[in-house]
Design a protein around this motif. Structure first.
Motif, PDB file in Angstrom:
ATOM      1  N   ASN A 129      45.566  42.833  56.815  1.00  0.00           N
ATOM      2  CA  ASN A 129      44.423  43.703  57.199  1.00  0.00           C
ATOM      3  C   ASN A 129      45.195  44.524  58.270  1.00  0.00           C
ATOM      4  OD1 ASN A 129      41.670  44.550  57.975  1.00  0.00           O
ATOM      5  ND2 ASN A 129      41.835  42.843  59.743  1.00  0.00           N
ATOM      6  N   GLN A 130      45.249  45.860  57.844  1.00  0.00           N
ATOM      7  CA  GLN A 130      46.053  46.865  58.578  1.00  0.00           C
ATOM      8  C   GLN A 130      44.883  47.723  59.441  1.00  0.00           C
ATOM      9  OE1 GLN A 130      49.607  47.732  58.909  1.00  0.00           O
ATOM     10  NE2 GLN A 130      48.802  48.788  60.674  1.00  0.00           N
ATOM     11  N   TYR A 131      45.327  47.808  60.590  1.00  0.00           N
ATOM     12  CA  TYR A 131      44.172  48.917  61.264  1.00  0.00           C
ATOM     13  C   TYR A 131      45.445  50.139  61.659  1.00  0.00           C
ATOM     14  CZ  TYR A 131      41.436  44.810  62.403  1.00  0.00           C
ATOM     15  OH  TYR A 131      40.766  43.761  62.298  1.00  0.00           O
ATOM     16  N   SER A 132      44.254  51.306  61.689  1.00  0.00           N
ATOM     17  CA  SER A 132      45.179  52.532  62.125  1.00  0.00           C
ATOM     18  C   SER A 132      44.236  53.347  62.821  1.00  0.00           C
ATOM     19  CB  SER A 132      45.569  53.267  60.613  1.00  0.00           C
ATOM     20  OG  SER A 132      46.307  52.546  60.027  1.00  0.00           O
ATOM     21  N   VAL A 133      44.750  54.488  63.370  1.00  0.00           N
ATOM     22  CA  VAL A 133      44.481  55.412  64.439  1.00  0.00           C
ATOM     23  C   VAL A 133      44.216  56.863  63.300  1.00  0.00           C
ATOM     24  CG1 VAL A 133      44.583  56.847  66.283  1.00  0.00           C
ATOM     25  CG2 VAL A 133      44.737  54.486  66.544  1.00  0.00           C
ATOM     26  N   ALA A 162      43.310  62.760  52.823  1.00  0.00           N
ATOM     27  CA  ALA A 162      43.491  63.771  51.811  1.00  0.00           C
ATOM     28  C   ALA A 162      42.563  64.843  51.529  1.00  0.00           C
ATOM     29  CB  ALA A 162      43.635  62.886  50.486  1.00  0.00           C
ATOM     30  N   ASP A 163      41.312  64.444  52.013  1.00  0.00           N
ATOM     31  CA  ASP A 163      40.314  65.165  51.894  1.00  0.00           C
ATOM     32  C   ASP A 163      40.061  66.170  53.023  1.00  0.00           C
ATOM     33  OD1 ASP A 163      39.386  63.936  49.459  1.00  0.00           O
ATOM     34  OD2 ASP A 163      37.948  62.781  50.167  1.00  0.00           O
ATOM     35  N   GLY A 164      40.848  66.143  53.751  1.00  0.00           N
ATOM     36  CA  GLY A 164      40.837  66.941  55.188  1.00  0.00           C
ATOM     37  C   GLY A 164      39.990  66.645  56.197  1.00  0.00           C
ATOM     38  N   TYR A 165      39.201  65.289  56.317  1.00  0.00           N
ATOM     39  CA  TYR A 165      38.565  64.854  57.259  1.00  0.00           C
ATOM     40  C   TYR A 165      39.097  64.618  58.530  1.00  0.00           C
ATOM     41  CZ  TYR A 165      34.752  65.278  53.908  1.00  0.00           C
ATOM     42  OH  TYR A 165      34.015  65.725  52.813  1.00  0.00           O
ATOM     43  N   GLY A 166      40.552  64.065  58.234  1.00  0.00           N
ATOM     44  CA  GLY A 166      41.192  63.591  59.363  1.00  0.00           C
ATOM     45  C   GLY A 166      42.795  63.798  59.306  1.00  0.00           C
ATOM     46  N   VAL A 167      43.440  63.569  60.487  1.00  0.00           N
ATOM     47  CA  VAL A 167      44.758  63.930  60.661  1.00  0.00           C
ATOM     48  C   VAL A 167      45.420  63.053  61.568  1.00  0.00           C
ATOM     49  CG1 VAL A 167      44.367  66.472  60.387  1.00  0.00           C
ATOM     50  CG2 VAL A 167      44.292  65.381  62.630  1.00  0.00           C
ATOM     51  N   ASP A 168      46.936  62.988  61.443  1.00  0.00           N
ATOM     52  CA  ASP A 168      47.770  62.212  62.203  1.00  0.00           C
ATOM     53  C   ASP A 168      47.397  60.614  62.133  1.00  0.00           C
ATOM     54  OD1 ASP A 168      48.276  64.581  62.955  1.00  0.00           O
ATOM     55  OD2 ASP A 168      47.333  64.511  65.033  1.00  0.00           O
TER      56      ASP A 168
END
Length: 279
Positions: free
Chosen positions: A226-230, A96-102
């Motif tokens: 415990n969820q992992y995401s890319v 949301a802060d614009g540091y990451g996408v997808d």
């Protein structure tokens, strides 16, 4: 002191990136740089998956395992191309802060509370809330990562949900500032309780040939998922990141073939992670 702490943290991250990525960054092969939590490294999952990624795509994946908080910081500083982390609330704010996408979820397991088989405080089989209250009442030793990792963030969340102020000034509350396996080893040395993801515990159990000094005492609460995401680092902020390779990795690890591989990754016949990219 806070300023000095920030300088030390920055230097540690620079060293981690330098050591973690090694000298092959000057290779002619396409190289994807990833920051990840310690559990994907400690368990051996990345050693298992990365050769498959190289064979399927021709891309060399180099990673540094530093805990989710520091991994997100490396992304903010444009030092890596992609993240594999496990702190959903922090990740969503990061995007949301614009540091990451997808951002895409990839797999999950659960957190467990472990401790000495004698269970001196008597938390065995209790709900998480009651276990934490018992640990406080008995002033039982508890080893915390204390490193802003995904596991540490989850532990702080559980203290808050239990209505307990984090006992970080108490003598019995041990803050290791280290990764999960090291923290478990410290807890074992001090006859302390700690919280870990199940995958790392299975690795620890495997290291002790099925007879570890600490055992699972609390598990099964819904709050322990415990969820992992890319997450790809936002190319609009960081001109130097390889967004195309990050996208290739995200699509590869979410593919049916690799999701099956993740489900088949086992130690002692036990599954460490459950793939869920399709959810």
């Amino acid at each position: 002191m806070k300023h000095m702490s920030q300088i030390i943290t920055a230097l540690m991250l620079i060293i981690a990136v330098t050591v973690g990525f090694g000298v092959t960054a000057w290779s002619d092969e396409p190289v994807l740089r990833m920051a990840t939590t310690t559990s994907t490294d400690n368990t051996g999952l990345l050693d298992y998956l990365v050769p498959q990624f190289k064979a399927d795509t021709g891309v060399e994946l180099q990673w540094v395992s530093v805990g989710t908080g520091k991994a997100l910081e490396l992304g903010k500083n444009c030092d890596v191309d992609v993240l594999l982390v496990h702190a959903p609330d922090a990740e969503m704010k990061y995007v949301a802060d614009g540091y990451g996408v997808d951002r895409q979820q990839i797999m999950f397991n659960d957190f467990v509370f472990i401790g000495p088989p004698a269970d001196p405080a008597g938390i065995r089989g209790k709900r998480v809330v009651d276990s934490l209250k018992t640990i406080v009442d008995k002033k039982a030793r508890f080893a915390s990562r204390g490193d802003n990792s995904g596991t540490h963030k989850k532990e702080l969340e559980l203290w808050s949900e239990s209505g307990i102020t984090v006992p970080d000034k108490e003598e019995w509350y041990i803050q290791t500032g280290q990764g999960m396996l090291n923290t478990i080893n410290i807890a074992a040395e001090r006859d302390a309780y700690t919280m870990t993801d199940r995958g790392t515990f299975i690795k620890y159990e495997d290291n002790w040939k099925g007879n570890p000094p600490l055992i699972i005492l609390v598990e099964g609460d819904r709050s322990l998922r415990n969820q992992y995401s890319v997450i790809a680092v936002n190319p609009k902020r960081c001109d130097n990141v390889k967004y195309d390779l990050a996208t290739k990795f995200r699509e590869w690890i979410a593919s049916a073939k690799v999701q099956k591989s993740i489900g088949e990754f086992k130690l002692m016949g036990k599954q460490l992670f459950t793939p869920n990219a399709g959810e």
